[in-house]
Enzyme design. Structure first.
Site, PDB file in Angstrom:
ATOM      1  N   ARG A   1      54.349  38.746  49.203  1.00 45.28           N
ATOM      2  CA  ARG A   1      53.784  40.003  48.690  1.00 45.28           C
ATOM      3  C   ARG A   1      53.639  41.031  49.807  1.00 45.28           C
ATOM      4  NH1 ARG A   1      48.827  37.326  45.976  1.00 45.28           N
ATOM      5  NH2 ARG A   1      47.996  39.412  45.624  1.00 45.28           N
TER       6      ARG A   1
ATOM      7  N   ARG B   1      44.108  33.507  40.540  1.00 43.87           N
ATOM      8  CA  ARG B   1      45.479  33.925  40.252  1.00 43.87           C
ATOM      9  C   ARG B   1      46.497  32.962  40.847  1.00 43.87           C
ATOM     10  NH1 ARG B   1      45.848  40.203  41.655  1.00 43.87           N
ATOM     11  NH2 ARG B   1      47.808  39.439  42.488  1.00 43.87           N
TER      12      ARG B   1
ATOM     13  N   ARG C   1      39.618  34.396  46.468  1.00 44.88           N
ATOM     14  CA  ARG C   1      39.122  35.289  45.439  1.00 44.88           C
ATOM     15  C   ARG C   1      39.309  34.675  44.048  1.00 44.88           C
ATOM     16  NH1 ARG C   1      42.775  40.828  45.065  1.00 44.88           N
ATOM     17  NH2 ARG C   1      44.640  39.716  44.437  1.00 44.88           N
TER      18      ARG C   1
ATOM     19  N   LYS D   1      41.974  47.556  45.648  1.00 44.60           N
ATOM     20  CA  LYS D   1      42.318  48.601  44.682  1.00 44.60           C
ATOM     21  C   LYS D   1      41.645  48.348  43.327  1.00 44.60           C
ATOM     22  CE  LYS D   1      46.799  47.755  45.088  1.00 44.60           C
ATOM     23  NZ  LYS D   1      46.981  46.761  46.165  1.00 44.60           N
TER      24      LYS D   1
ATOM     25  N   ARG E   1      55.071  51.194  43.025  1.00 47.67           N
ATOM     26  CA  ARG E   1      55.287  50.276  44.147  1.00 47.67           C
ATOM     27  C   ARG E   1      56.654  50.476  44.787  1.00 47.67           C
ATOM     28  NH1 ARG E   1      51.370  46.216  42.402  1.00 47.67           N
ATOM     29  NH2 ARG E   1      51.147  44.574  43.944  1.00 47.67           N
TER      30      ARG E   1
HETATM   31  P1  ADP Z   1      48.061  42.787  44.360  1.00 48.10           P
HETATM   32  O1  ADP Z   1      47.943  44.271  44.546  1.00 48.10           O
HETATM   33  O2  ADP Z   1      46.836  42.065  44.786  1.00 48.10           O
HETATM   34  O3  ADP Z   1      49.322  42.232  44.927  1.00 48.10           O
HETATM   35  P2  ADP Z   1      48.657  43.108  41.498  1.00 48.10           P
HETATM   36  O4  ADP Z   1      47.807  42.516  40.446  1.00 48.10           O
HETATM   37  O5  ADP Z   1      48.699  44.590  41.612  1.00 48.10           O
HETATM   38  O6  ADP Z   1      48.146  42.437  42.824  1.00 48.10           O
HETATM   39  O7  ADP Z   1      50.177  42.598  41.323  1.00 48.10           O
HETATM   40  C1  ADP Z   1      50.509  41.243  41.209  1.00 48.10           C
HETATM   41  C2  ADP Z   1      52.017  41.061  41.032  1.00 48.10           C
HETATM   42  O8  ADP Z   1      52.459  41.769  39.861  1.00 48.10           O
HETATM   43  C3  ADP Z   1      52.902  41.633  42.146  1.00 48.10           C
HETATM   44  O9  ADP Z   1      53.049  40.744  43.235  1.00 48.10           O
HETATM   45  C4  ADP Z   1      54.220  41.866  41.376  1.00 48.10           C
HETATM   46  O10 ADP Z   1      54.918  40.654  41.174  1.00 48.10           O
HETATM   47  C5  ADP Z   1      53.754  42.347  40.029  1.00 48.10           C
HETATM   48  N1  ADP Z   1      53.624  43.836  39.967  1.00 48.10           N
HETATM   49  C6  ADP Z   1      52.463  44.520  39.770  1.00 48.10           C
HETATM   50  N2  ADP Z   1      52.688  45.846  39.731  1.00 48.10           N
HETATM   51  C7  ADP Z   1      54.022  46.009  39.931  1.00 48.10           C
HETATM   52  C8  ADP Z   1      54.882  47.145  40.024  1.00 48.10           C
HETATM   53  N3  ADP Z   1      54.394  48.401  39.935  1.00 48.10           N
HETATM   54  N4  ADP Z   1      56.208  46.941  40.240  1.00 48.10           N
HETATM   55  C9  ADP Z   1      56.708  45.710  40.348  1.00 48.10           C
HETATM   56  N5  ADP Z   1      55.960  44.586  40.279  1.00 48.10           N
HETATM   57  C10 ADP Z   1      54.628  44.718  40.075  1.00 48.10           C
END
Ligand code: ADP
Length: 219
Positions: free
Chosen positions: A172, A161, A127, A14, A88
């Site tokens: 996740r 990360r 990554r 994404k 999410r």
């Molecule tokens: P990825 O899509 O690779 O899991 P992100 O950078 O989008 O990585 O998200 C990393 C972490 O940030 C998630 O595992 C969660 O803990 C938090 N997070 C990100 N966006 C949200 C959201 N919309 N609602 C709740 N937690 C979020």
């Protein structure tokens, strides 16, 4: 003006695709993951709580992420917003619809990037990205030309990360299937759902997303 959601499990690509849309179409990327990573560097009680939750691979509370998005929407969206990693949960999806309506806009498309789960682990564990310009790399599939130096901007600030580990990824994925994947049915029912194959080459995925966007704009 097109406002789109990129939907898909962790590691679907994404962020990579959102960056291309920013470069090529002048859209504005709103990544709640990036916003939360910024928030957690602040040494405040909220920052520490967010850091813990993220490292475990769990979701941060709806209240916090909706607040972050609300703030950014007010700043305006150029040629449109790309929501990356948001919504999410169904509560976040409802909140997004309300917030867009409040600024006189709507969602054009929720684009699901479909990938096979087996591929995700390999993509994620390996990554790293540039702390200065955000370029994303991978140990095997996309290493830097000179080890330790970003190809795009020359910075040596390359980062991994804290949640890109096998254990955190498992959590996740669980969170994704339990709380986020129901959004696929939700947007399908609204008529806003598009699917692209997220396993192709970066440019092939970008072309599929561009086609979905054009079709959403003309409908
Ligand atoms: P990825 O899509 O690779 O899991 P992100 O950078 O989008 O990585 O998200 C990393 C972490 O940030 C998630 O595992 C969660 O803990 C938090 N997070 C990100 N966006 C949200 C959201 N919309 N609602 C709740 N937690 C979020």
């Amino acid at each position: 003006m097109a406002n789109i959601i990129l939907l898909g499990p962790p590691g679907a690509g994404k962020g990579t695709q959102a960056r291309l849309l920013v470069e090529r179409r002048g859209m504005v990327q709103l990544s709640t993951g990036d916003m939360l990573r910024e928030a957690k560097t602040a040494d405040t009680p909220m920052g520490r709580r967010v850091a813990e939750v993220m490292a475990r691979g769990q979701l941060v509370s709806d209240e916090i992420v909706i607040g972050l998005i609300e703030e950014r929407l007010k700043a305006g969206g150029g040629a449109g917003f790309i929501f990356d990693g948001f919504p999410r949960t169904l509560a976040q999806a409802d909140a997004l619809a309300r917030l867009l309506e409040r600024i006189g806009q709507r969602l054009s498309a929720a684009i699901e990037m479909r990938v096979d789960d087996e591929a995700l682990l390999a993509r994620i564990v390996g990554r790293f990205s540039c702390g200065a310009c955000g370029e994303v790399y991978h140990d095997q599939s996309h290493p830097t030309a000179v080890p330790g130096v970003c190809d795009a901007c020359g910075s040596t600030d390359l980062r991994r990360r804290a949640d890109d580990t096998e254990e955190s990824l498992k959590q996740r994925m669980l969170e994704y299937y339990k709380k986020t994947s129901p959004l696929i049915g939700y947007y399908y029912a609204l008529g806003d759902h598009y699917v692209v194959d997220g396993l192709g080459e970066i440019e092939a995925v970008a072309a599929a997303i561009a086609a979905a966007l054009d079709s959403a704009n003309s409908s």
